[in-house]
Design an enzyme around this catalytic site. Structure first.
Site, PDB file in Angstrom:
ATOM      1  N   SER A 132       0.653  -1.261  -0.091  1.00 18.55           N
ATOM      2  CA  SER A 132      -0.050  -0.176   0.046  1.00 18.55           C
ATOM      3  C   SER A 132       0.844   1.122   0.063  1.00 18.55           C
ATOM      4  O   SER A 132       1.703   1.283  -0.759  1.00 18.55           O
ATOM      5  CB  SER A 132      -1.064  -0.069   1.403  1.00 18.55           C
ATOM      6  OG  SER A 132      -1.799   0.936   1.195  1.00 18.55           O
ATOM      7  N   ASP A 175     -10.043  -4.011  -4.839  1.00 20.57           N
ATOM      8  CA  ASP A 175      -9.247  -3.176  -4.101  1.00 20.57           C
ATOM      9  C   ASP A 175     -10.364  -1.730  -3.930  1.00 20.57           C
ATOM     10  O   ASP A 175     -10.482  -1.187  -4.771  1.00 20.57           O
ATOM     11  CB  ASP A 175      -8.131  -2.914  -4.518  1.00 20.57           C
ATOM     12  CG  ASP A 175      -7.179  -2.327  -3.204  1.00 20.57           C
ATOM     13  OD1 ASP A 175      -7.847  -1.416  -2.629  1.00 20.57           O
ATOM     14  OD2 ASP A 175      -6.089  -2.598  -3.118  1.00 20.57           O
ATOM     15  N   HIS A 189      -8.523  -4.744  -0.339  1.00 25.26           N
ATOM     16  CA  HIS A 189      -7.271  -3.889   0.020  1.00 25.26           C
ATOM     17  C   HIS A 189      -6.433  -4.673   0.994  1.00 25.26           C
ATOM     18  O   HIS A 189      -5.529  -4.723   1.155  1.00 25.26           O
ATOM     19  CB  HIS A 189      -7.506  -2.691   0.398  1.00 25.26           C
ATOM     20  CG  HIS A 189      -6.353  -1.633   0.373  1.00 25.26           C
ATOM     21  ND1 HIS A 189      -5.351  -1.524  -0.552  1.00 25.26           N
ATOM     22  CD2 HIS A 189      -5.707  -1.243   1.702  1.00 25.26           C
ATOM     23  CE1 HIS A 189      -4.370  -0.726  -0.367  1.00 25.26           C
ATOM     24  NE2 HIS A 189      -4.471  -0.534   1.349  1.00 25.26           N
TER      25      HIS A 189
END
Length: 287
Positions: free
Chosen positions: A169, A234, A263
């Site tokens: 991320s 996501d 995610h």
């Protein structure tokens, strides 16, 4: 980091629209610290976790984790963690974690991941996260990962060709930035973002001068072998980001597109570990 209301846009673009302010408002959500360090009689540091860390292993494994602080070139003292999972690791993972977590929350994951892929794991908390001093900014993040990189090489004598960068991320921006300056065995980009503006405003087609985390412009300078991982559903960083990063990277292997994953649950799918093992055993260093 999905759609923003008009009032949020006004707040985001304070005048002038400084990249550091945009980055902080878009990306950084440090949690309440879930750990602390104690100094032992011999001068070393020991790790203590709170209940919020959700440790899943034995006390013996916890005692095997080494922790210390190091100073970055921007003057912050950041917390570092070395998880020794094996005496004969294939590689050492330099892990740049995602948002809204700290080392205490990630410790169990590092033990589980490293033991399953036969790698030791080294990580750190960004400035302003956990017990690291300072505040989270884009420039500090780049200084933080550089300090961690230096410690891994000097303190643990790990050669660059035995290091795999793993960014998750927001951590992918640190991994990509470091990989533009140093060649490593391989780079894993888990749910990467193209840039901060492209996350907040999905129709953005170019990189503006105030756009934080312009990874889409940096990835073409990464000379190491890259594996991109992204969930197709996501909800935080759209799948299109991973696809564009993959297409721009010069030296890639087959990506892992996890159908139906969001995610925060890619690791729960069976193909995740299988793909990592293949990357580590067959593909790193192939650029």
């Amino acid at each position: 980091m999905n759609g923003l209301s008009f009032s949020e846009i006004c707040y985001l673009f304070c005048c002038p629209p400084l990249p550091s302010r945009i980055a902080a408002k878009l990306a950084f959500l440090p949690p309440e610290p879930t750990y602390y360090f104690d100094e032992e009689p011999d001068g070393t540091q020991s790790l203590h976790l709170t209940e919020r860390a959700e440790w899943q292993y034995t006390h013996r494994e916890l005692e095997g984790i080494e922790v210390f602080r190091t100073r970055t070139r921007r003057g912050n003292n950041i917390a570092c963690m070395y998880v020794k999972n094996t005496e004969n690791p294939q590689y050492t993972i330099l892990f740049t974690h995602g948002n809204a977590v700290d080392l205490g929350q990630m410790a169990s994951f590092f033990v589980g991941l490293g033991s399953r892929i036969n790698c030791n794991v080294f990580s750190f908390d960004y400035s302003g996260y956990g017990i690291s001093s300072g505040r989270p900014t884009e420039k500090n993040v780049y200084a933080d990962v550089e300090a961690a990189w230096s410690e891994l090489k000097k303190r643990y004598n790990v050669a660059p060709n035995k290091i795999i960068l793993y960014g998750q991320s927001i951590g992918t921006v640190a991994a990509i930035d470091l990989a533009t300056r140093f060649e490593v065995a391989g780079v894993i980009l888990h749910s990467p973002l193209m840039s901060g503006m492209r996350v907040a405003f999905p129709d953005t087609q170019r990189t503006w001068c105030f756009d934080p985390f312009p990874s889409i412009d940096k990835i073409s300078r990464v000379t190491s072998t890259v594996l991109v991982i992204h969930g197709t559903e996501d909800e935080v960083i759209d799948f299109s980001h991973g696809l564009q990063i993959y297409e721009r990277a010069p030296h890639t292997v087959d990506p892992l597109w996890v159908e139906g994953a969001g995610h925060n649950d890619v690791e729960l799918y069976g193909q995740y570990l299988d793909r990592l093992r293949k990357f580590i055993s067959q593909e790193v260093g192939s650029s």
